[in-house]
Write a protein that holds these residues in place. Sequence first.
Motif, PDB file in Angstrom:
ATOM      1  N   ARG A 274       3.522 -59.406   3.315  1.00  0.00           N
ATOM      2  CA  ARG A 274       3.185 -58.129   2.369  1.00  0.00           C
ATOM      3  C   ARG A 274       5.028 -57.037   3.140  1.00  0.00           C
ATOM      4  O   ARG A 274       5.617 -56.312   2.571  1.00  0.00           O
TER       5      ARG A 274
ATOM      6  N   MET B  45      -4.552 -66.203  -3.963  1.00  0.00           N
ATOM      7  CA  MET B  45      -3.657 -64.790  -3.758  1.00  0.00           C
ATOM      8  C   MET B  45      -4.394 -64.310  -2.531  1.00  0.00           C
ATOM      9  O   MET B  45      -5.516 -63.891  -3.298  1.00  0.00           O
ATOM     10  N   PRO B  46      -3.714 -63.063  -1.547  1.00  0.00           N
ATOM     11  CA  PRO B  46      -4.088 -62.199  -0.852  1.00  0.00           C
ATOM     12  C   PRO B  46      -4.461 -61.330  -1.976  1.00  0.00           C
ATOM     13  O   PRO B  46      -4.283 -60.848  -3.078  1.00  0.00           O
ATOM     14  N   GLN B  47      -5.308 -60.097  -0.561  1.00  0.00           N
ATOM     15  CA  GLN B  47      -6.264 -59.464  -1.971  1.00  0.00           C
ATOM     16  C   GLN B  47      -5.177 -58.112  -2.177  1.00  0.00           C
ATOM     17  O   GLN B  47      -4.723 -57.248  -2.643  1.00  0.00           O
ATOM     18  N   TRP B  48      -3.827 -58.025  -0.928  1.00  0.00           N
ATOM     19  CA  TRP B  48      -3.590 -56.959  -1.792  1.00  0.00           C
ATOM     20  C   TRP B  48      -2.754 -57.026  -3.034  1.00  0.00           C
ATOM     21  O   TRP B  48      -1.713 -56.209  -2.914  1.00  0.00           O
ATOM     22  N   ARG B  49      -1.989 -58.673  -2.997  1.00  0.00           N
ATOM     23  CA  ARG B  49      -1.703 -58.875  -4.323  1.00  0.00           C
ATOM     24  C   ARG B  49      -2.150 -58.837  -5.487  1.00  0.00           C
ATOM     25  O   ARG B  49      -2.229 -58.289  -6.350  1.00  0.00           O
ATOM     26  N   SER B  50      -3.767 -58.461  -5.387  1.00  0.00           N
ATOM     27  CA  SER B  50      -4.511 -58.480  -6.560  1.00  0.00           C
ATOM     28  C   SER B  50      -4.386 -57.061  -7.226  1.00  0.00           C
ATOM     29  O   SER B  50      -4.701 -56.598  -8.221  1.00  0.00           O
ATOM     30  N   ARG B  51      -3.791 -56.061  -6.056  1.00  0.00           N
ATOM     31  CA  ARG B  51      -4.199 -55.032  -6.668  1.00  0.00           C
ATOM     32  C   ARG B  51      -2.504 -55.024  -6.884  1.00  0.00           C
ATOM     33  O   ARG B  51      -2.278 -53.311  -7.584  1.00  0.00           O
TER      34      ARG B  51
ATOM     35  N   LYS C 151      -1.198 -55.541 -10.057  1.00  0.00           N
ATOM     36  CA  LYS C 151      -1.560 -54.947 -10.989  1.00  0.00           C
ATOM     37  C   LYS C 151      -1.265 -53.742 -11.455  1.00  0.00           C
ATOM     38  O   LYS C 151      -1.195 -53.284 -12.434  1.00  0.00           O
TER      39      LYS C 151
END
Length: 91
Positions: free
Chosen positions: A6, A56-62, A64
């Motif tokens: 990150r 997929m880390p959670q920060w990458r899912s955000r 979008k």
Amino acid sequence: MVTRRRQRFLHGQIAWMLSTLVLLAVLGALSLDLYFVVSLIGFLILVELTAPFNIMPQWRSRLKWPILLGLVGFAAIVVKRILEILPPGLI
């Protein structure tokens, strides 16, 4: 807790945006619209280049939501430019 990936992503985005700002200023082409579009292109490229293969880390899912907002802003810029090009009595 901030992970190394990150941090690398954020440093890459900051470096892209600062170098874009300097380059556009040096070329004398600095405008808010152009800076936004080039920064968005860099952001989308960075998202794709740093995408993990397995999980997929959670920060990458955000990511979008900023991508969606960026594309909406890009569409608004395109519509504005098209309306500037069209003859005045057409619309």
